[in-house]
Design an enzyme around this catalytic site. Sequence first.
Site, short mmCIF file in Angstrom:
data_model
loop_
_atom_site.label_atom_id
_atom_site.label_comp_id
_atom_site.label_asym_id
_atom_site.label_seq_id
_atom_site.Cartn_x
_atom_site.Cartn_y
_atom_site.Cartn_z
N TYR A 205 5.51 3.82 -4.31
CA TYR A 205 6.47 4.93 -4.36
C TYR A 205 6.61 5.45 -5.79
O TYR A 205 6.16 4.84 -6.74
CB TYR A 205 7.83 4.48 -3.84
N LYS B 291 3.72 -0.05 -8.79
CA LYS B 291 5.05 0.39 -8.33
C LYS B 291 5.09 0.29 -6.81
O LYS B 291 5.02 1.28 -6.09
CB LYS B 291 5.36 1.81 -8.82
N LEU C 268 6.27 -2.75 -15.46
CA LEU C 268 5.85 -1.42 -15.04
C LEU C 268 5.92 -0.52 -16.27
O LEU C 268 6.96 -0.46 -16.94
CB LEU C 268 6.77 -0.89 -13.95
N HIS D 14 -1.86 -9.43 8.99
CA HIS D 14 -1.77 -9.35 7.54
C HIS D 14 -2.92 -8.55 6.91
O HIS D 14 -2.72 -7.83 5.94
CB HIS D 14 -1.71 -10.75 6.93
N ARG E 201 0.82 -5.68 13.96
CA ARG E 201 1.18 -6.54 12.84
C ARG E 201 0.19 -7.70 12.64
O ARG E 201 0.28 -8.75 13.28
CB ARG E 201 2.60 -7.09 13.01
N GLU F 22 11.40 -6.96 -18.63
CA GLU F 22 12.00 -5.63 -18.46
C GLU F 22 13.29 -5.79 -17.68
O GLU F 22 13.82 -6.90 -17.56
CB GLU F 22 11.02 -4.70 -17.74
N ARG G 85 0.55 8.05 -11.61
CA ARG G 85 0.88 6.62 -11.43
C ARG G 85 0.96 6.25 -9.96
O ARG G 85 0.58 5.15 -9.56
CB ARG G 85 2.18 6.28 -12.14
#
Length: 283
Positions: A32, A145, A201, A101, A99, A177, A51
């Site tokens: 995101y 991210k 990040l 993996h 579902r 961070e 990014r």
Amino acid sequence: MSTYLLNDRFVKDDEISISIEDRGYYFGDGVYEVIRVYGGTLFTAEEHIARLYESAAKIRMQLPYGEEEMKHKIEQLVRDNGIDEGHVYVQATRGAAPRVHQFPGEDIVPVITGYTKAYPATASQHEPVTLKSVEDIRWMRCDIKSLNLLANVMAKQEAYEEGHYEALLHRSGTVTEGSSSNMFGVKDGVIHTHPVSNFILNGITRRVVMECCTELDQPVIEEPMALEDVYNMDEFFMTSTTNGIVPVSAIDGKQIGDGRPGPVTEALMAAFDRKLPVPVESK
């Protein structure tokens, strides 16, 4: 009624439909970005979108259209919602599939969603905030991210419950961070911050601040800081997309400097505000 981005279309609230088998829901299998809007203009849009695509590539996810088209769609989203000040949130998941993996087949297309949020824009003249140090238990690819933010959420909640604005993350005493920010200390006129690596990040606002440092001939040392050294900094500040530059008055109850924004922090806040698309009011 708000307009949202859904894949390559713009839809209204009652047209939104996301499968319960979306891998973002199951696994946090996605990435995101958040982009600030000032005066109806996206700030550092190219950097944020680049990014987003870099993060997607790092998790081996091919987005269905390119960066330029993404930028046009985000700009249209801002226009359609009449956003003058606020931000855009854009998310891409690997898609909807049964579902398991391992990655689904190539016929499964990533799902892209986006929305806007309006709020007043203010210059970087925030009142100082306090931080609480929290052990950094995140995975080893913090440079991506991704949607996997549970450790960040837990750290932020721990800080919030004790009356602090943000969590200062550290790995066994080495500061990395914040839960949703980058961290900077100032000692004897020199800025100290964690280097770009898989442990942080590389924030877009962080990058703008580094540009400001170059323009101001401000010395910067990019190397890990010890938590014990942080307490003795003359100044401290954090950066993020939604907040710009925020000065810090205390960490773990220990006052930083005189508890007010120092000269280096103030100079950087002024330099950062000059880069914004339109002038904004101070708090």
